[in-house]
Design a protein around this motif. Structure first.
Motif, mmCIF file in Angstrom:
data_model
loop_
_atom_site.group_PDB
_atom_site.id
_atom_site.type_symbol
_atom_site.label_atom_id
_atom_site.label_comp_id
_atom_site.label_asym_id
_atom_site.label_seq_id
_atom_site.Cartn_x
_atom_site.Cartn_y
_atom_site.Cartn_z
ATOM 1 N N GLY A 1 6.464 66.754 -11.659
ATOM 2 C CA GLY A 1 7.668 67.737 -11.706
ATOM 3 C C GLY A 1 8.884 67.298 -11.200
ATOM 4 O O GLY A 1 9.964 67.765 -10.839
ATOM 5 N N ILE A 2 9.001 65.704 -11.516
ATOM 6 C CA ILE A 2 10.340 65.238 -10.951
ATOM 7 C C ILE A 2 11.379 64.929 -12.139
ATOM 8 O O ILE A 2 10.799 64.435 -13.085
ATOM 9 C CB ILE A 2 9.947 63.647 -10.223
ATOM 10 N N THR A 3 12.466 65.638 -11.912
ATOM 11 C CA THR A 3 13.093 65.498 -13.173
ATOM 12 C C THR A 3 14.522 64.658 -12.646
ATOM 13 O O THR A 3 15.093 64.164 -13.881
ATOM 14 C CB THR A 3 13.975 66.983 -12.984
ATOM 15 N N ASN A 4 14.994 64.224 -11.658
ATOM 16 C CA ASN A 4 16.187 63.398 -11.472
ATOM 17 C C ASN A 4 15.723 61.930 -11.601
ATOM 18 O O ASN A 4 15.961 61.311 -10.167
ATOM 19 C CB ASN A 4 16.779 63.680 -10.086
ATOM 20 N N ILE A 5 15.407 61.483 -12.569
ATOM 21 C CA ILE A 5 14.848 60.028 -12.647
ATOM 22 C C ILE A 5 15.840 59.297 -13.544
ATOM 23 O O ILE A 5 16.063 59.729 -14.746
ATOM 24 C CB ILE A 5 13.371 60.038 -13.135
ATOM 25 N N ARG A 6 16.445 58.116 -13.200
ATOM 26 C CA ARG A 6 17.393 57.430 -13.862
ATOM 27 C C ARG A 6 16.580 56.260 -14.489
ATOM 28 O O ARG A 6 15.369 55.752 -14.092
ATOM 29 C CB ARG A 6 18.380 56.733 -13.032
ATOM 30 N N LEU A 7 16.735 55.992 -15.884
ATOM 31 C CA LEU A 7 16.376 54.760 -16.478
ATOM 32 C C LEU A 7 16.879 53.766 -16.124
ATOM 33 O O LEU A 7 18.159 53.302 -16.153
ATOM 34 C CB LEU A 7 16.668 54.904 -18.059
ATOM 35 N N HIS A 8 16.168 52.592 -15.640
ATOM 36 C CA HIS A 8 16.432 51.156 -15.312
ATOM 37 C C HIS A 8 15.496 50.175 -15.857
ATOM 38 O O HIS A 8 14.760 49.729 -15.145
ATOM 39 C CB HIS A 8 16.526 51.085 -13.757
ATOM 40 N N PRO A 9 15.810 49.683 -17.004
ATOM 41 C CA PRO A 9 14.793 49.013 -17.561
ATOM 42 C C PRO A 9 14.459 47.652 -16.958
ATOM 43 O O PRO A 9 15.482 47.265 -16.260
ATOM 44 C CB PRO A 9 15.192 48.599 -19.206
ATOM 45 N N ASN A 10 13.180 47.196 -17.126
ATOM 46 C CA ASN A 10 12.881 45.550 -16.288
ATOM 47 C C ASN A 10 13.922 44.850 -17.218
ATOM 48 O O ASN A 10 14.480 45.131 -18.457
ATOM 49 C CB ASN A 10 11.490 45.555 -16.907
ATOM 50 N N PHE A 11 13.929 43.527 -16.436
ATOM 51 C CA PHE A 11 14.916 42.708 -17.004
ATOM 52 C C PHE A 11 14.459 41.262 -16.624
ATOM 53 O O PHE A 11 13.260 40.974 -15.772
ATOM 54 C CB PHE A 11 16.145 42.812 -16.213
ATOM 55 N N LEU A 12 15.283 40.311 -17.191
ATOM 56 C CA LEU A 12 14.778 38.851 -16.917
ATOM 57 C C LEU A 12 15.936 38.068 -17.070
ATOM 58 O O LEU A 12 16.817 38.343 -17.586
ATOM 59 C CB LEU A 12 13.807 38.521 -18.372
ATOM 60 N N ASP A 13 15.632 36.715 -16.367
ATOM 61 C CA ASP A 13 16.923 35.760 -16.241
ATOM 62 C C ASP A 13 16.602 34.969 -17.427
ATOM 63 O O ASP A 13 15.891 33.954 -17.539
ATOM 64 C CB ASP A 13 16.815 34.938 -15.118
ATOM 65 N N VAL A 14 17.308 35.545 -18.786
ATOM 66 C CA VAL A 14 17.026 34.640 -19.862
ATOM 67 C C VAL A 14 17.445 33.376 -19.761
ATOM 68 O O VAL A 14 16.790 32.588 -20.573
ATOM 69 C CB VAL A 14 17.701 35.634 -21.042
ATOM 70 N N ALA A 15 18.563 33.137 -19.487
ATOM 71 C CA ALA A 15 18.933 31.713 -19.441
ATOM 72 C C ALA A 15 18.169 30.715 -18.575
ATOM 73 O O ALA A 15 17.779 29.629 -19.200
ATOM 74 C CB ALA A 15 20.166 31.512 -18.901
ATOM 75 N N ASP A 16 17.608 31.222 -17.508
ATOM 76 C CA ASP A 16 16.565 30.328 -16.661
ATOM 77 C C ASP A 16 15.208 30.205 -17.468
ATOM 78 O O ASP A 16 14.773 29.103 -17.346
ATOM 79 C CB ASP A 16 16.394 31.054 -15.621
ATOM 80 N N LEU A 17 14.832 31.214 -18.300
ATOM 81 C CA LEU A 17 13.644 31.250 -18.721
ATOM 82 C C LEU A 17 13.749 29.838 -20.027
ATOM 83 O O LEU A 17 13.104 29.033 -20.066
ATOM 84 C CB LEU A 17 13.105 32.462 -19.473
ATOM 85 N N ARG A 18 15.007 30.083 -20.640
ATOM 86 C CA ARG A 18 15.137 28.995 -21.553
ATOM 87 C C ARG A 18 15.411 27.601 -21.014
ATOM 88 O O ARG A 18 15.040 26.774 -21.828
ATOM 89 C CB ARG A 18 16.246 29.563 -22.548
#
Length: 369
Positions: free
Chosen positions: A158-175
């Protein structure tokens, strides 16, 4: 500067833990001073976090049964470090962080998993009580890594005040790390020949991740694809059962079980395709890494996977369908142009989930809390 006490269950190689490491590496230290608290263990990522000159406190508690001690210890650390706010990750830390503050400081909770709508009964009843009760009493700021997670918590607690904050990655470091790895050398180290077709899967061994579905698909293809091989990376309670299943299906000689690794980029470099057959999934950090590495993929069409991928980046099949998964893998194995198109689209899409903008957004949440 604001002092942030970051509380997490452990610092292993899971998605939430690696996400935290990336966050800390990009956090503006002129504005925020983090201290990380790991309730349990093991904590192999504690070292890399300390290498960032960030204090890590390892409490070494005995799992969720030690929740009372966790609340006491987190409260003590709040006072000792003069924390201005608390950021919690994963169930026990979410509850302990809220109970320790009792509303005295802002709490930010990142929701990483669809904990309630996908799992069975039993302990989940107590989890709902503790999680939902502490959430409704002290109303932390909630961040969800996907809409699937946001819907799960909303419908179950019953929690409604949830913001979307997708996972992320340091793309340049991985490459950069990918460029330092030699594909022939990495394949040779795995015993993979130049004409073999290598599937890669990275994930905790648990029914959720569908390793059994992958092994069954491999068994379907074995008679017509003698050079098809698979590497399964990760640990977890279901790994022994997966090994037994591989033997019973007659594909044990085609599969390597590698355990966890601190250098997944070497495996992305070695692989020809990535397979992610989850029964349910919040997001899929390993899948995001594989996409950033330019790997084509065969994935389940469930949950957060459908938010991360598109039909242009991945072959998507229903969960728990080894025959359909086998068909998708066969397409990837036999169609080089398809692999190239999917890989290029995946590499491009992964840049939408880069760390720089995501951490700036998190800093705004910290500043508002």
């Amino acid at each position: 500067m604001r002092r942030v006490l970051v509380v997490i269950d452990s610092l292993g190689y899971g998605g939430a833990e690696r996400l935290l490491l990336t966050t800390l590496a990009h956090l503006d230290r002129s504005r925020f001073v983090p201290v990380v608290v790991a309730l349990f263990g093991p904590n192999p990522l504690a070292g890399p976090i300390r290498d960032l000159d960030i204090e890590v406190v390892e409490l070494g508690l005995d799992g969720p049964r030690d929740l009372y001690r966790a609340v006491v210890e987190v409260g003590r650390l709040l006072r000792a470090h003069g924390a201005d706010l608390v950021h919690t990750h994963l169930f026990a830390s979410n509850v302990a962080g809220r109970l320790a503050t009792r509303g005295s400081r802002p709490v930010v909770t990142t929701l990483h998993n669809p904990d309630y709508g996908r799992e069975g009964p039993g302990f989940l009843g107590l989890r709902r009580l503790l999680d939902g009760g502490s959430a409704h009493l002290w109303a932390p700021t909630f961040l969800a890594v996907s809409d699937d997670v946001r819907r799960d918590y909303g419908s179950q607690l019953g929690i409604t005040n949830i913001r979307l904050h997708p996972n992320f990655l340091d793309v340049a470091d991985l490459r950069r790390r990918l460029e330092s790895a030699s594909r022939p050398a990495e394949r040779a180290a795995l015993g993979i020949g130049p004409r073999d077709f290598l599937l890669l899967h990275v994930g905790r061994f648990h029914r959720q991740k569908g390793q059994d579905v992958l092994l069954k698909a491999l068994a379907v293809l074995a008679p017509v694809a003698p050079r098809l091989k698979a590497v399964l990376v990760g640990d977890g309670p279901d790994q022994p059962a997966a090994r037994t299943l591989a033997h019973s299906l007659g594909v044990a000689d085609r599969v390597r079980f590698l355990g966890t690794t601190s250098e997944p980029e070497r495996l992305y470099r070695a692989a020809d395709a990535f397979v992610f057959p989850s029964r349910y999934e919040a997001f899929g950090m390993a899948l995001l890494e594989a996409m950033a590495a330019g790997l084509p993929s065969a994935v389940s069409e469930v949950g957060g996977i459908t938010e991360l991928t598109t039909p242009d980046t991945s072959l998507r099949v229903p969960p728990e369908e080894p025959l359909l998964l086998a068909e998708a893998i066969a397409r990837l194995r036999t169609d080089g142009n398809l692999r190239l198109r999917l890989g290029e689209a995946a590499r491009s899409r992964a840049t939408r989930f880069d760390a720089y903008a995501a951490v700036r957004a998190l800093e705004s949440v910290y500043a508002e809390a």
